[in-house]
Design an enzyme around this catalytic site. Structure first.
Site, PDB file in Angstrom:
ATOM      1  N   GLY A   1      14.665  -5.383  12.213  1.00  0.00           N
ATOM      2  CA  GLY A   1      15.972  -5.475  12.854  1.00  0.00           C
ATOM      3  C   GLY A   1      16.211  -6.740  13.631  1.00  0.00           C
ATOM      4  O   GLY A   1      17.358  -7.047  13.991  1.00  0.00           O
TER       5      GLY A   1
ATOM      6  N   LEU B   1      14.145  -7.712   7.296  1.00  0.00           N
ATOM      7  CA  LEU B   1      14.932  -8.043   8.486  1.00  0.00           C
ATOM      8  C   LEU B   1      14.076  -8.043   9.747  1.00  0.00           C
ATOM      9  O   LEU B   1      14.611  -8.014  10.861  1.00  0.00           O
ATOM     10  CB  LEU B   1      16.096  -7.058   8.648  1.00  0.00           C
ATOM     11  CG  LEU B   1      17.064  -6.959   7.464  1.00  0.00           C
ATOM     12  CD1 LEU B   1      18.236  -6.051   7.816  1.00  0.00           C
ATOM     13  CD2 LEU B   1      17.553  -8.323   7.038  1.00  0.00           C
TER      14      LEU B   1
ATOM     15  N   TYR C   1       4.872   9.363   6.815  1.00  0.00           N
ATOM     16  CA  TYR C   1       6.167   9.145   7.438  1.00  0.00           C
ATOM     17  C   TYR C   1       6.704  10.458   7.988  1.00  0.00           C
ATOM     18  O   TYR C   1       6.973  11.400   7.254  1.00  0.00           O
ATOM     19  CB  TYR C   1       7.170   8.560   6.440  1.00  0.00           C
ATOM     20  CG  TYR C   1       6.897   7.126   6.017  1.00  0.00           C
ATOM     21  CD1 TYR C   1       5.991   6.322   6.702  1.00  0.00           C
ATOM     22  CD2 TYR C   1       7.560   6.568   4.935  1.00  0.00           C
ATOM     23  CE1 TYR C   1       5.748   5.016   6.315  1.00  0.00           C
ATOM     24  CE2 TYR C   1       7.335   5.255   4.542  1.00  0.00           C
ATOM     25  CZ  TYR C   1       6.419   4.492   5.229  1.00  0.00           C
ATOM     26  OH  TYR C   1       6.175   3.194   4.843  1.00  0.00           O
TER      27      TYR C   1
END
Length: 341
Positions: free
Chosen positions: A209, A206, A53
């Site tokens: 998004g 989600l 990351y």
């Protein structure tokens, strides 16, 4: 906070796991520290990062933020994805596992990792070698547990078999993609984990998004959104017309019940008894605060029925959809006969 046991282990974690993919890039360090410190005050004790990351910067930011409270956290990181240009700076060889873990420990500023995930299946590399290396690191005290991420059901079973053969504890966690527009984990990944006593810490509740309902079907994506910034992974995965339509229907349904689409979508993931915790990856402190509201919403039978009507259990919203990042490998054709093209 109501903590849950992670599979058959004695480890208890919060139903939300703080994901840190944005830290060290989209989220500046001061804001990342603010989010982490608030999460701890709210009772969150599970945090997730990875060696790749932001080129390792996420681990560095997390390590500095946890310096004064390290033992209060269940800290997870990952390896396997390419972390450099060299042929051995990736994958699950003993060489790379040992090297990668030492590098992660240094970046995190700690002498142990609570959960080390194999980030993805590596079909051409021997899983047994990886499990043996991880077993050695557990015996050395550098790891407490290990887990698998993006592993299909049969691969979860194979990992369990190898751990049993070596006389070490089975993987403690599986980390699949799971949300209400991509339900394919329900077919094998979630039942396999449950069968073998493995906890599930799922990611992307989600749908990167999409399930916030912020993307209109017939309008450009907001400039400050992942889709608006041209993020490759959302374009490959969740940014599909069928998913956008589902998100708008979920938004109308949720708002009629006094909650946001995001709260509803996250609560839906957590309403599955096979799921121990869901990873939420805020970019801003305000986004982080919004995630917490999902813990206060209890799904009804009507809510569950609506989702099943919109997306068939065990399927994605889009017929025939496959994630190119995790290709289907069940067909290997014979070579064409000589001279026939």
């Amino acid at each position: 906070m109501s903590y849950r046991y992670l599979g058959k282990s004695g480890l208890r974690i919060s139903p939300l796991t703080l994901g840190t993919m944005m830290f060290g890039n989209q989220t500046e360090e001061a804001q990342a520290h603010r989010i982490i410190h608030d999460a701890r005050e709210q009772g969150i004790n599970s945090i997730d990062t990875a060696d790749v990351y932001n080129g390792g910067e996420s681990e560095r930011v997390v390590g500095r933020a946890l310096a004064d409270s390290r033992d209060s956290w269940v800290l997870a990181t990952k390896l396997a994805n390419p972390a450099g240009d060299g042929p051995n700076e990736r994958g699950i060889s003993r060489k790379w596992i040992m090297q990668s873990v030492e590098a992660s420990l240094k970046r995190l500023g700690t002498d142990y990792i609570d959960i080390l995930y194999i980030h993805r299946e590596i079909p051409d590399e021997p899983l047994g070698e990886a499990v043996r290396a991880i077993a050695d690191l557990i015996r050395q005290g550098k790891l407490r547990y290990f887990g698998v991420s993006n592993f299909r059901g049969w691969k979860i079973a194979d990992t369990v078999r190898l751990a049993d053969q070596l006389g070490i504890d089975r993987p403690v966690a599986s980390q699949p993609l799971y949300n209400l527009v991509t339900r394919t984990a329900e077919v094998e990944q979630l039942p396999a984990a449950a069968n073998y006593g493995i906890g599930v810490i799922s990611y992307s509740p989600l749908a990167r998004g999409v399930l916030t309902g912020k993307y209109a079907i017939d309008a450009p994506a907001p400039a400050d959104s992942r889709a608006g910034r041209g993020d490759k992974r959302i374009q490959q995965t969740e940014f599909r017309a069928e998913s956008l339509l589902v998100a708008q229907k979920i938004k109308a349904h949720a708002e009629a019940r006094g909650v946001s689409a995001a709260d509803f979508a996250l609560a839906w993931v957590l309403n599955n008894q096979y799921v121990t915790s869901a990873i939420v990856g805020p970019r801003t402190f305000e986004q982080w605060q919004d995630y917490l509201k999902a813990l206060d919403y209890s799904l009804t039978e009507e809510d569950e029925a609506l989702v099943n009507e919109l997306v068939t259990p065990g399927h994605a919203s889009t017929p025939g959809y496959n994630d190119p990042g995790h290709p289907v490998r069940g067909r290997v054709s014979f070579p064409s006969p000589s001279g026939e093209g």
